[in-house]
Every structure is written in structure tokens, then in C-alpha cells.
Write an enzyme that holds these catalytic residues in place. Structure first.
Site, PDB file in Angstrom:
ATOM      1  CG  HIS A 153      -2.167  -0.805   1.065  1.00  0.00           C
ATOM      2  ND1 HIS A 153      -2.153  -2.169   0.890  1.00  0.00           N
ATOM      3  CD2 HIS A 153      -3.487  -0.433   1.065  1.00  0.00           C
ATOM      4  CE1 HIS A 153      -3.400  -2.612   0.806  1.00  0.00           C
ATOM      5  NE2 HIS A 153      -4.222  -1.588   0.892  1.00  0.00           N
TER       6      HIS A 153
ATOM      7  CG  HIS B 285       2.387  -3.262   6.171  1.00  0.00           C
ATOM      8  ND1 HIS B 285       3.248  -4.214   5.677  1.00  0.00           N
ATOM      9  CD2 HIS B 285       1.429  -3.104   5.228  1.00  0.00           C
ATOM     10  CE1 HIS B 285       2.830  -4.611   4.487  1.00  0.00           C
ATOM     11  NE2 HIS B 285       1.721  -3.956   4.197  1.00  0.00           N
TER      12      HIS B 285
END
Length: 211
Positions: A126, A175
Site C-alpha cells: 500500500h 505492517h
């Protein structure tokens, strides 16, 4: 460009040697209720807002942005700019898909995750995808305007969107911070590399000048 790639290499080396693991985990746990790791800190609306922001870096949204701009470039007859956009976007996607299995880093503890994520963790897709696409689109838009303030506005907006997407990935627990930093630097480095090549070809007369 060189600075971005150098930072990525430094982060990748630190992650490989697990030098960032303790810092990454401590920072992520600070974003959770110590008594219940599944509960994020902050007001109730913040989780929903972060989910909305993280969608700005999803493949679906990024592809829609690319297709929308690609259609405009096609209508304007800027075929080389169209090729540049597609090469930057598809190349960035391919690069991320190659880097993830190369490093093979697992996602953070499932107890920290506020949304589902199944792929590998490093670098953040992302964060990298948003940096590649938004900075590439900002560079293309900057070519269409004369005022320097507008050019800086487009680049600043791209930086802000990329930052928000990356920050949302850490907040949602999918993440590590080092994954996001690596995604930002590699994404920006790739976008700059593509733009540098495009400018070089433009200088040689191989692509159409700015319109």
C-alpha cells in the site's frame, strides 16, 4: 532517487538482521490498549477513518486513478505520457511483487491486526503503490500547469496521501513501521527513476514536449 534507494537498502539490511524488530513491535503496541491488544488507542471513529484512508492505497483504488488519468492522456493524444504512466504503475506493482517473496517477512502478530491481510509484509504494498501512483500522477499534473505554487501543491498532496496510507497500515496493525518506510522510499525512488528517464527522452526529442 539515489537517496530513496539508499534508505531502502539501509532499512532492508536492518530488517534482514532483525535490528528493527524490537522498535517496530514497541511502536505498534503503543497504538493498542495494553490490556487488550485488539483494541486500538484513540476515539472510536479513528479506526473507521484509518480503514477509509488505507483504501486509498488499495490496488482497486489505485487502478481506478490510473485508468482515469490514462483515459485523459489518450483523449489528449499524449501517447508517450500514457506509456510513461503505465510503465511506472505496472513496473511498481511488479517490483513490489518481486520484493515481498525475496525478503519473506511475516506480518505482525495477528492479535494486533484490525483488518485482514494475508500477503507478506516487507515492503508495504500500500505504501509503495501509493507513492508510485500518486507521485507519478502529481508529476503529470504538474506538467499541465504553469504556476510553481500549483506544481508544489500537487506534489505536496501526493506526499500527504502517501503518508496517510502508510500511517494507516501501521495503525491497523498489518505492517511494521519499517515495512512502510521501505515502501515509501522504494515507491518514490521508482517514480523518480521513471520520471528521470522520461525527462531524458523528452530532452532528446524522443517523446512529446509538455503541453
Amino acid at each position: 532517487m539515489v537517496s530513496c534507494l539508499s534508505i531502502f537498502a539501509w532499512v532492508a539490511d536492518a530488517v534482514t538482521d532483525r535490528h528493527t524488530q524490537s522498535f517496530d513491535e514497541q511502536l505498534m503496541r503503543r497504538l493498542r490498549d495494553p490490556a487488550r491488544l485488539s483494541e486500538p488507542v484513540g476515539p472510536e471513529w479513528l479506526k473507521g477513518a484509518m480503514c477509509d484512508l488505507t483504501a486509498l492505497g488499495s490496488s482497486t483504488v489505485l487502478v481506478l486513478f490510473v485508468l482515469a488519468v490514462a483515459g485523459a492522456l489518450l483523449a489528449r493524444g499524449q501517447y508517450h505520457a500514457l506509456v510513461f504512466l503505465l510503465v511506472a504503475a505496472l513496473g511498481g506493482m511488479l517490483l513490489n511483487n518481486l520484493l515481498k517473496p525475496f525478503f519473506g517477512r511475516a506480518r505482525p502478530d495477528i492479535a494486533l491486526r484490525l483488518t485482514e491481510a494475508t500477503s507478506l509484509s516487507f515492503p508495504s504494498g500500500h505504501a509503495m503503490g501509493s507513492a508510485v501512483i500518486y507521485f507519478t500522477l502529481a508529476a503529470l499534473l504538474a506538467r499541465l500547469v504553469e504556476p510553481r505554487a500549483l506544481k508544489l501543491y500537487f506534489l505536496g498532496l501526493a506526499a500527504l496521501l502517501s503518508f496517510l496510507v502508510g500511517a494507516s497500515r501501521v495503525y491497523l496493525g498489518v505492517h511494521y513501521p519499517s515495512d512502510v518506510l521501505a515502501g515509501w522510499t522504494m515507491g518514490l525512488g521508482w517514480a523518480l527513476l521513471c520520471w528521470t528517464v522520461a525527462r531524458y527522452l523528452q530532452g532528446r526529442g524522443s517523446v512529446e514536449p509538455e503541453k
